[in-house]
Design a protein around this motif. Sequence first.
Motif, PDB file in Angstrom:
ATOM      1  N   HIS A  95     -38.203 -35.789  11.912  1.00  0.00           N
ATOM      2  CA  HIS A  95     -36.897 -35.419  11.381  1.00  0.00           C
ATOM      3  C   HIS A  95     -36.099 -36.693  11.382  1.00  0.00           C
ATOM      4  O   HIS A  95     -35.608 -37.130  12.417  1.00  0.00           O
ATOM      5  CB  HIS A  95     -36.237 -34.346  12.250  1.00  0.00           C
ATOM      6  N   HIS A  96     -35.994 -37.365  10.258  1.00  0.00           N
ATOM      7  CA  HIS A  96     -35.520 -38.734  10.303  1.00  0.00           C
ATOM      8  C   HIS A  96     -34.077 -38.902  10.766  1.00  0.00           C
ATOM      9  O   HIS A  96     -33.685 -39.973  11.158  1.00  0.00           O
ATOM     10  CB  HIS A  96     -35.834 -39.501   9.005  1.00  0.00           C
ATOM     11  N   THR A  97     -33.316 -37.848  10.787  1.00  0.00           N
ATOM     12  CA  THR A  97     -31.967 -37.965  11.326  1.00  0.00           C
ATOM     13  C   THR A  97     -31.976 -37.875  12.841  1.00  0.00           C
ATOM     14  O   THR A  97     -31.200 -38.518  13.526  1.00  0.00           O
ATOM     15  CB  THR A  97     -31.073 -36.838  10.772  1.00  0.00           C
ATOM     16  N   LEU A  98     -32.869 -37.048  13.350  1.00  0.00           N
ATOM     17  CA  LEU A  98     -32.819 -36.751  14.779  1.00  0.00           C
ATOM     18  C   LEU A  98     -33.792 -37.564  15.617  1.00  0.00           C
ATOM     19  O   LEU A  98     -33.551 -37.802  16.793  1.00  0.00           O
ATOM     20  CB  LEU A  98     -33.095 -35.253  14.997  1.00  0.00           C
ATOM     21  N   GLN A  99     -34.907 -37.970  14.999  1.00  0.00           N
ATOM     22  CA  GLN A  99     -35.936 -38.577  15.830  1.00  0.00           C
ATOM     23  C   GLN A  99     -35.517 -39.976  16.307  1.00  0.00           C
ATOM     24  O   GLN A  99     -34.676 -40.636  15.688  1.00  0.00           O
ATOM     25  CB  GLN A  99     -37.257 -38.641  15.079  1.00  0.00           C
ATOM     26  N   VAL A 100     -36.139 -40.349  17.417  1.00  0.00           N
ATOM     27  CA  VAL A 100     -35.839 -41.644  18.017  1.00  0.00           C
ATOM     28  C   VAL A 100     -36.523 -42.751  17.221  1.00  0.00           C
ATOM     29  O   VAL A 100     -35.913 -43.767  16.922  1.00  0.00           O
ATOM     30  CB  VAL A 100     -36.298 -41.675  19.485  1.00  0.00           C
TER      31      VAL A 100
END
Lengths: 369, 142, 219, 418
Positions: A95-100
């Motif tokens: 999830h490119h917004t949430l992932q580290v």
Amino acid sequence: MLQPWNKNGLTVAERLQAEGISRRGFLKFCATTASMMALSPSMVPAIARALENAKRPSVIWLSFQECTGCTESLTRSHSPNLETLILEQVSLDYHHTLQVASGEAAEEAREAAMKENNGRYLVVVDGSIPVDNGGVYSTIAGITNLEMLRETAEGAAAIIAVGTCAAFGGIGYAKPNPTGAMPVSAIISDKPVINVSGCPPIPTVISGVLAHFLTFDKLPEVDDLGRPITFFGQSIHDRCYRRPFYDRGLFAESFDDEGAKKGWCLYRLGCKGPATYNACATTKWNEGTSFPIEAGHPCLGCSEPDFWDMGGFYQPLSTPTGDVTRTLVYGVVAGALIGAAAGSMARTRKIKAQKEHYKVTTDDLEESS
Amino acid sequence: MNPAMDDSIEIEPTPCAKDRGNDLPVLNEILHALNELLTHDRQTVIDIKSLPFGPVDEERLSIALGQGEVAATIHTLGESRVTETAYAGIWWVEHRNEQGAVIAKFIEVTYMPDILKAQHEDVIVARQKLKDALETIKLNGA
Amino acid sequence: MTPVEFLAWVRGPMFQIAVAIFALGVAIRIVEIFVLGRKQDLSEPRRDGVVPGIKTIFGRSIPDTGTFKRSPLNVVAGYIFHIGLFTTILFFVPHIELFHSVLGLQWPGLPTPFIDAVTVVTIFAMVVILINRLRNPVLKFLSTFEDYLCWLVTLLPLLTGYLAFHRMLFPYQTMLGIHILSVEILLIVFPFTKLMHFFTVFLARWYNGSAFGRRGVQS
Amino acid sequence: MSTPAERATNAFKEQIDGPIASYLSSCVHCGMCAHACLFYTETEDPRYTPINKVEPLRRVWKSEYTFFGKLASKFGLTKSVTDELLKEWELLIYDACTLCGRCSMVCPVGNDIAYMIRKTREGMIAAGYAPRGLKDATYRAVTVGSPMGVKLPALKAQIKHVEKDTGLKVPLDVEGADYMALLSSMEIMNFPEYIEALTRLFDKAGVSWTLCSEAFEATNSGMQIGSSDIEGELIQRIVDGAEKLKVKYVISPECGHAYYALRWEGPNVIGKKYPFEVVHILELLDQLRAQGKLKVEGKLDQKLTFHDPCQIVRKGGVVDEPRRLLNMVSSNFVEMEDAGVMNWCCGGGGGVSANERAEPLKLTVFNRKKSQLEKLGVNTMVTACANCRINLEEGIEHTNMDVEVVGLAETLAEHLAD
């Protein structure tokens, strides 16, 4: 909280048990899950049986031409809540917004999840997919949205199109649609696609669909527009607590009149509730606090296709969307001109007939006639 | 001027008393459920979230049902409260998460909500646990 | 076409088409009547025909007792139908919003359950009217395809409106769309049929009333 | 313009005007006019529904005078007027319509159907489709001067009788008289009492009046057959006579269609206003009554009623005058049901009585008047139209009723105070 979990291969029941949660706790989990899926409480035993064997699915979340509102809707509730519970049960691998992870590492995570769970993972999409000019209007890591969707969908078990953009094209698709934005269903036809529409969608509905997939290992039953019937089966109007006012003919006519203050029906202020299918009126927003109509604002119809192009938000549903007054005036004027011309021609024919008058004489009255 | 900033506008509290009454059909449904319980021994669970409630409808329902004799608290995955209403056989079951937020709320029409009962699986675990405990006591106490 | 696309179409382009045909057609038909005109009546009038003409425009709505006695069903059902139809068209709040958006005029509406009841009664009256048309020898004799068509296109908006209001048969968007479409069909059919009497009745009564009136008889 | 259908079509095109266009646009086929028409009520034949009678006219209106109809006619989608149609409709337009105008009073959309039937007759006669009897009567009216063939010598003979009976002079061709009285042939032949009544009434009231040897005939078969050409020719004779004698007024006699033709259609068919005024004899008598110049004595005490001649009352506007006059001489005047402007026709107006072919139908529809009379239970019926009078007498005789029919003017004359 939304970090990728280590996959441990346990079922939900086992995992809860391993964490020292009692059977009573599991029952509570099942009851709240049923409530979240908008299923009848009588379904709890079936849900319990299903969850005994349910495994954590891998979820790949693709964000395309979007505003992050859908993700915000899901994650920005002011306190951790029901949705957390179910999200903890899934393995959100990308999830490119949430992932580290970012950059190449992020894409690697996606590819790894796809490879490892080929044929079993769930794809969640938010945002529309621009397809004009090869889809160049939106790319991630140099990959067009179109390409990424096709590629990721390939090995997916099912796709959840979250938000009106992914479900129906949304604002990107609205006239004049400069990027050739398309909904997921217009691009992917060989995989089950479920639409969780709304701008944004109700967070509980997103997690409810996830819960359904988690519980029953399949997508819930859908309506004609591919939306889960349990949430989209009834219109806002059908379930609106202000419905009795509509039935009684009591309407607010402006935002600050007596009717508005008394909480009367907002139909005349453009409420699209009667033609909008969603669960706002019962599930509500912000932990069940309220929903737009309860807050005094007409429903915009955001969970329906083309809601941006359905006339003004404050224009009542019963009114035409175009400028009919102009058509009426032009029509009458043009008609009057044609009528005048046709009438004059008729008069000319009449005058001609009078000129050609056949005079009745006694000859016409005699026996021979 | 932004109307919201205008002090002269008095926003009335949303009235509910006579104009609304979405709690009434629910009360009727509950009455029907009581009948079912008595005649067919069938229990009913109503999910509050599935009801088209307006503001304070739930409060009114709560007031209408009143307080009964039993109030129980369960501690698992956060707190859950089971309270009997003033009408025997009608229960409120409210589930909260670990942070204390309400995540589900039901009205159950039954002699005893299932969640109050000790669960078979838990009893099996309990038997083992007690056995183990006894062993430990024996070992230690000897 | 999805229900939403259908609804958008009937509220958008189709509405424009229907209103354009209606406006054009009605204007043509009324104007051509006026242009055809009438010759000045050279006979010495007993009195001026203007007042009797105006009186007939209104007075002809009340049937004479003889007619009432001879065809009470026709009169009563006709009355109920006309009053019912205009009540539903003019006093249902969503309809008022429609007039407001097109004509810029609005007026108070009537309670929805009342409109609902009126609709049922009106539909019932229309069924009676149809049965009467099929059974009464005069009506059967006079009736043409156009009469049945007009009956149908008038009934449909009532029926679909009722179904849409009660959210029956189809999803609301579809049903509302069908309702709006049925009105558009009515508008399109209007200028080509006897539905024109909605406008020309005033002309006809005026001509009749003033012609009789100048001869000294209130017709 | 060779074929009859073409002649009819052309005549319809001449006649159709704004009112007709608005009427035909408005008809909703409600059928109510049928119940106003005695030809329908007494036969229950739906073909006699008044609006159906204007079908030929409607066809021409639609295909010639409506934009959409004209367009449709280009594609052959409209019906035209044919010989078959005219032939069939002749029976409806002449035999089954008395132009009584009752339908025009009840039509809920306000259609003046009688007006349209009158206009339809223009086309029918232009095409030659009119009943033999009416054609003959019209022929005699034009050639001889009277539909019944009455000539001046016959009138002179009646004058002589009247003068002998009354001892009064009957003025003939008196130039400068105020009033010129007209007569109907029927009055000359069947009801000379009328001439006598006029003579005595005017003598008592001191009215300056005259008959005209060149224009004594009031009836107008031209109107009945529906030809404004012939109607105009007959009207012109009266206008010429009146102008020659320089009268101020022309008195229309107790004859319905004569009054309607002279009073309302006349100026239009000759295309100019009259240099005199037209009064109906009942109007004049009522004026005299109001001025106190009409003094009567003794009142009839038998129950009697008044039959309203359609063309005088409903279509002519002389409604209250006969009632006021009758009440002067009757103490037991009762009204029929539907009396006044809604009264039922005798069944013989509009040329029907001149049409032998229509005789059986005419007698059938007389049942309407019969049942009206039976309801009242009267034995005396007063009327003010010689045609009604003959027709009523015929019907009464045919149905073996015991009702006497009398003229209003002569009833008044009988009660003149000395």
